[in-house]
Scaffold this motif. Structure first.
Motif, short mmCIF file in Angstrom:
data_model
loop_
_atom_site.label_atom_id
_atom_site.label_comp_id
_atom_site.label_asym_id
_atom_site.label_seq_id
_atom_site.Cartn_x
_atom_site.Cartn_y
_atom_site.Cartn_z
N SER A 70 8.01 48.71 -35.87
CA SER A 70 8.25 47.91 -37.08
C SER A 70 8.02 46.43 -36.84
N GLY A 71 7.72 46.07 -35.60
CA GLY A 71 7.44 44.67 -35.28
C GLY A 71 8.66 43.77 -35.37
N ARG A 72 9.79 44.26 -34.84
CA ARG A 72 11.01 43.48 -34.95
C ARG A 72 11.82 43.48 -33.65
N SER A 73 12.50 42.36 -33.44
CA SER A 73 13.46 42.25 -32.35
C SER A 73 14.67 41.47 -32.86
N THR A 74 15.83 41.79 -32.33
CA THR A 74 17.02 41.03 -32.66
C THR A 74 17.70 40.59 -31.38
N LEU A 75 18.32 39.43 -31.44
CA LEU A 75 19.15 38.93 -30.34
C LEU A 75 20.57 38.84 -30.88
N TYR A 76 21.45 39.62 -30.29
CA TYR A 76 22.86 39.66 -30.68
C TYR A 76 23.66 38.84 -29.68
N ILE A 77 24.44 37.90 -30.20
CA ILE A 77 25.30 37.08 -29.35
C ILE A 77 26.75 37.40 -29.74
N ALA A 78 27.50 37.89 -28.79
CA ALA A 78 28.90 38.25 -29.05
C ALA A 78 29.82 37.08 -28.72
N ALA A 79 30.87 36.96 -29.52
CA ALA A 79 31.92 35.96 -29.26
C ALA A 79 31.31 34.60 -28.95
N SER A 80 30.60 34.04 -29.90
CA SER A 80 29.85 32.81 -29.68
C SER A 80 30.76 31.66 -29.22
N GLN A 81 30.16 30.76 -28.43
CA GLN A 81 30.87 29.61 -27.86
C GLN A 81 30.07 28.34 -28.16
N PRO A 82 30.73 27.19 -28.19
CA PRO A 82 29.99 25.94 -28.43
C PRO A 82 28.83 25.74 -27.46
N GLY A 83 28.98 26.22 -26.24
CA GLY A 83 27.90 26.11 -25.24
C GLY A 83 26.68 26.94 -25.57
N ASP A 84 26.79 27.82 -26.56
CA ASP A 84 25.63 28.61 -27.00
C ASP A 84 24.73 27.80 -27.94
N SER A 85 25.19 26.65 -28.37
CA SER A 85 24.41 25.82 -29.29
C SER A 85 23.10 25.40 -28.62
N ALA A 86 22.00 25.75 -29.25
CA ALA A 86 20.66 25.51 -28.70
C ALA A 86 19.66 26.05 -29.71
N THR A 87 18.38 25.89 -29.39
CA THR A 87 17.33 26.56 -30.16
C THR A 87 16.91 27.81 -29.41
N TYR A 88 16.85 28.92 -30.13
CA TYR A 88 16.48 30.20 -29.53
C TYR A 88 15.08 30.57 -29.99
N LEU A 89 14.24 30.91 -29.03
CA LEU A 89 12.85 31.23 -29.29
C LEU A 89 12.54 32.64 -28.80
N CYS A 90 11.82 33.39 -29.61
CA CYS A 90 11.30 34.65 -29.11
C CYS A 90 9.80 34.50 -28.93
N ALA A 91 9.25 35.25 -28.00
CA ALA A 91 7.82 35.16 -27.70
C ALA A 91 7.34 36.52 -27.25
N VAL A 92 6.11 36.86 -27.63
CA VAL A 92 5.53 38.15 -27.24
C VAL A 92 4.27 37.93 -26.42
N THR A 93 4.02 38.90 -25.56
CA THR A 93 2.76 38.97 -24.83
C THR A 93 2.01 40.19 -25.34
N ASN A 94 0.82 39.99 -25.83
CA ASN A 94 0.03 41.12 -26.31
C ASN A 94 -0.59 41.88 -25.14
N THR A 95 -0.73 43.18 -25.33
CA THR A 95 -1.37 44.02 -24.32
C THR A 95 -2.77 43.48 -24.03
N GLY A 96 -3.07 43.30 -22.74
CA GLY A 96 -4.39 42.82 -22.33
C GLY A 96 -4.47 41.31 -22.24
N PHE A 97 -3.41 40.63 -22.62
CA PHE A 97 -3.38 39.18 -22.55
C PHE A 97 -2.18 38.73 -21.72
N GLN A 98 -2.22 37.50 -21.28
CA GLN A 98 -1.14 36.98 -20.46
C GLN A 98 -0.28 35.96 -21.19
N LYS A 99 -0.84 35.31 -22.20
CA LYS A 99 -0.14 34.19 -22.82
C LYS A 99 1.00 34.67 -23.70
#
Lengths: 112, 112
Positions: A70-99
Motif C-alpha cells: 500500500s506504500g505506507r509506513s508509520t512511526l509510533y512513539i510511545a509515552a512521548s517526552q520533550p526530548g523527542d521534539s525534532a523533525t522526523y524524516l522517512c526515506a526509501v531506497t528503491n530496488t536497484g538504486f542506492q540513494k
C-alpha cells in the motif's frame, strides 16, 4: 519517479501521549525504508531501518511498521517526552538504486 | 567509534567563487553519499560513490558541481562559480553497503 510524503507536516502534543507519524511512497518497489530524526541545526540520526521483506522494527519506545503493497509506513512513539521534539524524516531506497529519497518531514513538538 | 565528519561546518562565500566541501566517512564504509538540504527543496540526493567510482551522479544540479573520492575514503564536493541558489546545508553520509546510512553534521553554505 519515487515520491515520499509525510503527514502531518507539524504536530504538537503534551508529554506522555502516544503518537503516530505517517509516511507514504508512490513506488512500492523499495529495497528498504529508514526513519531519521533531525534536531535544529544538526545532521540526521538514524532511528530505524526496515527491509522490504519486514513488517516492523522496534527500538525502545519507537516502533516502525511497513506496508509495502500500500506504500505506507508509520512511526509510533510511545509515552512521548520533550526530548523527542525534532523533525522526523522517512526515506526509501528503491530496488536497484542506492540513494535515499526523502519525505517532507514531520516537525514534532512535545510540551512538558 | 568516530562518525562521519564534514568540514568546514560553515562557509560564507561570494557569488562566483569556487568552494570545496570535505567529507570523512566512517572507516571501512565503502559507500558514500552527498545530499543537499535547502528550504525550498527539502533533502535531495546529489551523488553516490562505491569505492572511488561514482555510479550515480544523477542528482548533481549542474556542471558546476563535481565530486571525487580518493583512496576509498575522503570525498570532496566542489562547486564552481557559486550562485545564491547554491546556499544550503550539504550533508554527507556513509554506509557499509546498501544498509543504514550514517550522516555527518553537514556544511552550511551561504552564498552572498
Amino acid at each position: 519517479k519515487q515520491e515520499v510524503t509525510q503527514i502531518p507536516a507539524a504536530l504538537s502534543v503534551p508529554e506522555g501521549e502516544n503518537l503516530v507519524l505517517n509516511c507514504s511512497f508512490t513506488d512500492s518497489a523499495i529495497y528498504n525504508l529508514q526513519w531519521f530524526r533531525q534536531d535544529p541545526g544538526k545532521g540526521l540520526t538514524s532511528l530505524l531501518l526496515i527491509q522490504s521483506s519486514q513488517r516492523e522494527q522496534t527500538s525502545g519506545r519507537l516502533n516502525a511498521s511497513l506496508d509495502k503493497s500500500s506504500g505506507r509506513s508509520t512511526l509510533y512513539i510511545a509515552a512521548s517526552q520533550p526530548g523527542d521534539s525534532a523533525t522526523y524524516l522517512c526515506a526509501v531506497t528503491n530496488t536497484g538504486f542506492q540513494k535515499l529519497v526523502f519525505g517532507t518531514g514531520t516537525r514534532l513538538l512535545v510540551s512538558p | 567509534g568516530a562518525g562521519v565528519s564534514q568540514s568546514p561546518s560553515n562557509k560564507v562565500t561570494e557569488k562566483g567563487k569556487d568552494v570545496e566541501l570535505r567529507c570523512d566517512p566512517i572507516s571501512g564504509h565503502t559507500a558514500l553519499y552527498w545530499y543537499r538540504q535547502s528550504l525550498g527543496q527539502g533533502l535531495e540526493f546529489l551523488i553516490y560513490f562505491q569505492g572511488n567510482s561514482a555510479p550515480d551522479k544523477s542528482g548533481l544540479p549542474s556542471d558546476r558541481f563535481s565530486a571525487e573520492r580518493t583512496g576509498g575514503s575522503v570525498s570532496t564536493l566542489t562547486i564552481q562559480r557559486t550562485q545564491q541558489e547554491d546556499s544550503a546545508v550539504y550533508l554527507c553520509a556513509s554506509s557499509p553497503a546498501q544498509e543504514t546510512q550514517y550522516f555527518g553534521p553537514g556544511t552550511r553554505l551561504l552564498v552572498l
